[in-house]
Design an enzyme around this catalytic site. Structure first.
Site, PDB file in Angstrom:
ATOM      1  N   GLY A 207       1.504   1.825  -8.106  1.00  0.00           N
ATOM      2  CA  GLY A 207       1.379   1.421  -6.609  1.00  0.00           C
ATOM      3  C   GLY A 207      -0.181   1.446  -6.321  1.00  0.00           C
TER       4      GLY A 207
ATOM      5  CG  ASP B 233      14.171   8.617  -9.493  1.00  0.00           C
ATOM      6  OD1 ASP B 233      13.271   9.130  -8.681  1.00  0.00           O
ATOM      7  OD2 ASP B 233      15.285   8.356  -8.990  1.00  0.00           O
TER       8      ASP B 233
ATOM      9  CB  ALA C  38       5.168   8.620  -1.824  1.00  0.00           C
TER      10      ALA C  38
ATOM     11  CB  THR D 281       4.624   3.972   1.056  1.00  0.00           C
ATOM     12  OG1 THR D 281       4.987   2.908   0.306  1.00  0.00           O
ATOM     13  CG2 THR D 281       4.126   5.113   0.149  1.00  0.00           C
TER      14      THR D 281
ATOM     15  CB  THR E 102       1.078  10.540   5.096  1.00  0.00           C
ATOM     16  OG1 THR E 102       1.039   9.793   6.237  1.00  0.00           O
ATOM     17  CG2 THR E 102       2.278  11.403   5.490  1.00  0.00           C
TER      18      THR E 102
ATOM     19  CE1 TYR F 280       5.712   7.915   3.832  1.00  0.00           C
ATOM     20  CE2 TYR F 280       4.269   8.106   5.612  1.00  0.00           C
ATOM     21  CZ  TYR F 280       4.338   7.899   4.313  1.00  0.00           C
ATOM     22  OH  TYR F 280       3.381   7.927   3.704  1.00  0.00           O
TER      23      TYR F 280
ATOM     24  CE  LYS G 297       3.741  11.554   1.444  1.00  0.00           C
ATOM     25  NZ  LYS G 297       3.677  11.403  -0.066  1.00  0.00           N
TER      26      LYS G 297
ATOM     27  CD1 TRP H 163      -2.898   4.528   9.175  1.00  0.00           C
ATOM     28  CD2 TRP H 163      -4.552   3.228  10.212  1.00  0.00           C
ATOM     29  NE1 TRP H 163      -2.459   4.453  10.505  1.00  0.00           N
ATOM     30  CE2 TRP H 163      -3.423   3.602  11.162  1.00  0.00           C
ATOM     31  CE3 TRP H 163      -5.351   2.343  10.857  1.00  0.00           C
ATOM     32  CZ2 TRP H 163      -3.389   3.360  12.388  1.00  0.00           C
ATOM     33  CZ3 TRP H 163      -5.310   1.964  12.131  1.00  0.00           C
ATOM     34  CH2 TRP H 163      -4.469   2.689  12.882  1.00  0.00           C
TER      35      TRP H 163
HETATM   36  N1  LIG Z   1      -0.096   3.354   2.313  1.00  0.00           N
HETATM   37  C1  LIG Z   1      -0.414   4.028   3.261  1.00  0.00           C
HETATM   38  O1  LIG Z   1      -0.872   3.647   4.140  1.00  0.00           O
HETATM   39  C2  LIG Z   1      -0.745   5.560   3.055  1.00  0.00           C
HETATM   40  C3  LIG Z   1      -1.183   6.332   4.226  1.00  0.00           C
HETATM   41  C4  LIG Z   1      -1.165   7.748   4.045  1.00  0.00           C
HETATM   42  C5  LIG Z   1      -0.848   8.313   2.790  1.00  0.00           C
HETATM   43  N2  LIG Z   1      -0.276   7.582   1.886  1.00  0.00           N
HETATM   44  C6  LIG Z   1       0.285   8.265   0.637  1.00  0.00           C
HETATM   45  O2  LIG Z   1      -0.542   7.695  -0.460  1.00  0.00           O
HETATM   46  C7  LIG Z   1       0.211   7.921  -1.574  1.00  0.00           C
HETATM   47  C8  LIG Z   1       0.066   6.495  -2.269  1.00  0.00           C
HETATM   48  O3  LIG Z   1       0.492   5.646  -1.607  1.00  0.00           O
HETATM   49  P1  LIG Z   1       0.490   3.863  -2.187  1.00  0.00           P
HETATM   50  O4  LIG Z   1       0.315   3.117  -0.618  1.00  0.00           O
HETATM   51  O5  LIG Z   1      -0.306   3.702  -3.408  1.00  0.00           O
HETATM   52  O6  LIG Z   1       2.030   3.815  -2.364  1.00  0.00           O
HETATM   53  P2  LIG Z   1       2.771   2.413  -3.055  1.00  0.00           P
HETATM   54  O7  LIG Z   1       1.870   1.206  -3.296  1.00  0.00           O
HETATM   55  O8  LIG Z   1       3.848   2.270  -1.916  1.00  0.00           O
HETATM   56  O9  LIG Z   1       3.068   2.793  -4.448  1.00  0.00           O
HETATM   57  C9  LIG Z   1       4.064   3.868  -4.496  1.00  0.00           C
HETATM   58  C10 LIG Z   1       4.272   4.115  -6.142  1.00  0.00           C
HETATM   59  O10 LIG Z   1       5.338   5.147  -6.190  1.00  0.00           O
HETATM   60  C11 LIG Z   1       6.438   4.519  -7.135  1.00  0.00           C
HETATM   61  N3  LIG Z   1       7.844   5.166  -6.869  1.00  0.00           N
HETATM   62  C12 LIG Z   1       8.570   4.931  -5.721  1.00  0.00           C
HETATM   63  N4  LIG Z   1       9.367   5.649  -5.801  1.00  0.00           N
HETATM   64  C13 LIG Z   1       9.488   6.373  -7.002  1.00  0.00           C
HETATM   65  C14 LIG Z   1      10.400   7.327  -7.908  1.00  0.00           C
HETATM   66  N5  LIG Z   1      11.538   7.640  -7.234  1.00  0.00           N
HETATM   67  N6  LIG Z   1      10.092   7.881  -8.989  1.00  0.00           N
HETATM   68  C15 LIG Z   1       8.797   7.345  -9.466  1.00  0.00           C
HETATM   69  N7  LIG Z   1       8.006   6.560  -8.780  1.00  0.00           N
HETATM   70  C16 LIG Z   1       8.055   5.998  -7.800  1.00  0.00           C
HETATM   71  C17 LIG Z   1       6.379   3.019  -6.893  1.00  0.00           C
HETATM   72  O11 LIG Z   1       7.022   2.592  -8.167  1.00  0.00           O
HETATM   73  P3  LIG Z   1       7.833   0.976  -7.560  1.00  0.00           P
HETATM   74  O12 LIG Z   1       6.999   0.270  -6.830  1.00  0.00           O
HETATM   75  O13 LIG Z   1       8.315   0.586  -9.105  1.00  0.00           O
HETATM   76  O14 LIG Z   1       9.097   1.772  -6.910  1.00  0.00           O
HETATM   77  C18 LIG Z   1       4.915   2.888  -6.931  1.00  0.00           C
HETATM   78  O15 LIG Z   1       4.349   2.843  -8.028  1.00  0.00           O
HETATM   79  C19 LIG Z   1       1.669   8.224  -1.056  1.00  0.00           C
HETATM   80  O16 LIG Z   1       1.817   9.634  -1.312  1.00  0.00           O
HETATM   81  C20 LIG Z   1       1.554   7.819   0.320  1.00  0.00           C
HETATM   82  O17 LIG Z   1       2.530   8.652   0.887  1.00  0.00           O
HETATM   83  C21 LIG Z   1      -0.107   6.161   2.057  1.00  0.00           C
END
Ligand SMILES: NC(=O)c1ccc[n+]([C@@H]2O[C@H](COP(=O)([O-])OP(=O)(O)OC[C@H]3O[C@@H](n4cnc5c(N)ncnc54)[C@H](OP(=O)(O)O)[C@@H]3O)[C@@H](O)[C@H]2O)c1
Length: 282
Positions: free
Chosen positions: A12, A34, A58, A60, A99, A123, A127, A148
């Site tokens: 991710g 998983d 996560a 997301t 988040t 969501y 979380k 974000w």
């Molecule tokens: N993106 C935002 O704006 C944001 C904002 C605030 C907080 N956050 C938090 O920051 C963290 C990182 O976010 P990110 O944007 O880096 O997320 P991301 O790019 O969507 O990456 C999520 C990762 O989780 C993996 N994943 C999903 N389902 C899974 C499962 N069941 N078992 C194992 N792995 C799984 C995905 O693999 P696949 O792609 O192969 O499914 C991917 O590697 C998360 O906790 C998110 O809630 C994000």
């Protein structure tokens, strides 16, 4: 004992930034594990014998979570719970990422870690419940709430989408003015996580994001200006004109004083962070 990190969600946005930060001893949990599968998580953890588990995994997709709440709960609630139980079973600590969406965004002041959580989306609810399971199963762990998140250089995210639209001269780019957050680079959060594991502060929940708040509109205007495009092409609209499947909190500015007071790393403003991203691109 030297630290060994077991990283979930390595593919991710945040996972890739963590790997780029060059942790000395890291085991990448295979994607076939998983996090919703307690037994698979436990086996993977026992094999890796980590001192830290970092959860960058996560679901997301905020709208997707609304449509498939059972999946959101499995990945965002039970998943972190499984990781925290596994961490506890091998004597490891956990860094879990959460988040700004745990808040409702109705407050006019910035949110501290002590403020009441009241998510407005599935969501956010999934979380928040995940945070609870982490603190129950692994009370010595860290929950880092960020906002974000974007990896500047690659992938599909808000800045890359805006830049792509700006490259099309005929394109009208409408961006909402009434959704406010803290645009944060994955590299900053990765740096914070690495620093925290190197010199752990008191366990608990910390807000970690870039300083200053911005609306999506402010952010898009900055992207246009810094990129040498006409910011006048960004058209302000309200979220009422752009309804989404799931609600977003309107105004969440995370107060990061608690994390800043650890002295671990300096948190830049979101504008500084965006300029750094562009400078790193060369
Ligand atoms: N993106 C935002 O704006 C944001 C904002 C605030 C907080 N956050 C938090 O920051 C963290 C990182 O976010 P990110 O944007 O880096 O997320 P991301 O790019 O969507 O990456 C999520 C990762 O989780 C993996 N994943 C999903 N389902 C899974 C499962 N069941 N078992 C194992 N792995 C799984 C995905 O693999 P696949 O792609 O192969 O499914 C991917 O590697 C998360 O906790 C998110 O809630 C994000």
């Amino acid at each position: 004992m030297t630290d060994r990190i077991l990283l979930f969600g390595a593919s991710g946005q945040l996972g890739r930034a963590l790997l780029s930060a060059g942790p000395p001893d890291v085991v990448i949990a295979p994607r076939s594990v998983d996090i919703a599968d307690a037994q698979a998580v436990l086996e993977c953890t026992k094999q890796a014998t980590p001192t830290w588990i970092v959860n960058a995994a996560a679901m997301t997709d905020v709208d997707g979570a609304h449509v498939r709440p059972e999946l959101a709960m499995a990945i965002n609630t039970l998943g972190p719970g499984n990781l925290a139980r596994a961490a506890d079973s091998v004597g490891a600590r956990m860094v879990h990422v959460s988040t700004e969406a745990v808040f409702d965004g109705e407050s006019t002041r910035s949110y501290t870690e002590d403020d009441v959580c009241h998510p407005v989306s599935v969501y956010g609810a999934s979380k928040l419940a995940g945070e609870h399971l982490v603190s129950i199963f692994s009370p010595e762990s860290y929950i880092l709430r960020t906002s974000w998140l974007y990896s500047g250089a690659t992938g599909t995210n808000f800045p890359t989408r805006i830049l792509e639209q700006l490259r099309d001269p005929g394109r009208v780019i409408s961006v909402v003015t009434d959704i406010v957050g803290n645009p944060t680079t994955t590299s900053l959060l990765a740096e914070a996580i690495m620093a925290l594991m190197g010199r752990p502060p008191a366990p608990g929940t910390y807000h970690v994001c870039c300083r200053d708040a911005a609306s999506k509109f402010d952010w898009a205007v900055e992207i246009a200006e810094v990129g040498g495009h006409d910011p006048g092409r960004i058209t302000p609209v309200t979220s009422a004109e752009y309804p989404t499947v799931a609600l977003r909190p309107k105004h969440v500015d995370l107060d990061c004083t608690k994390f800043a007071d650890t002295g671990l790393i300096r948190l830049p403003t979101w504008r500084e962070a965006w300029r750094d991203v562009l400078a790193d691109r060369g």
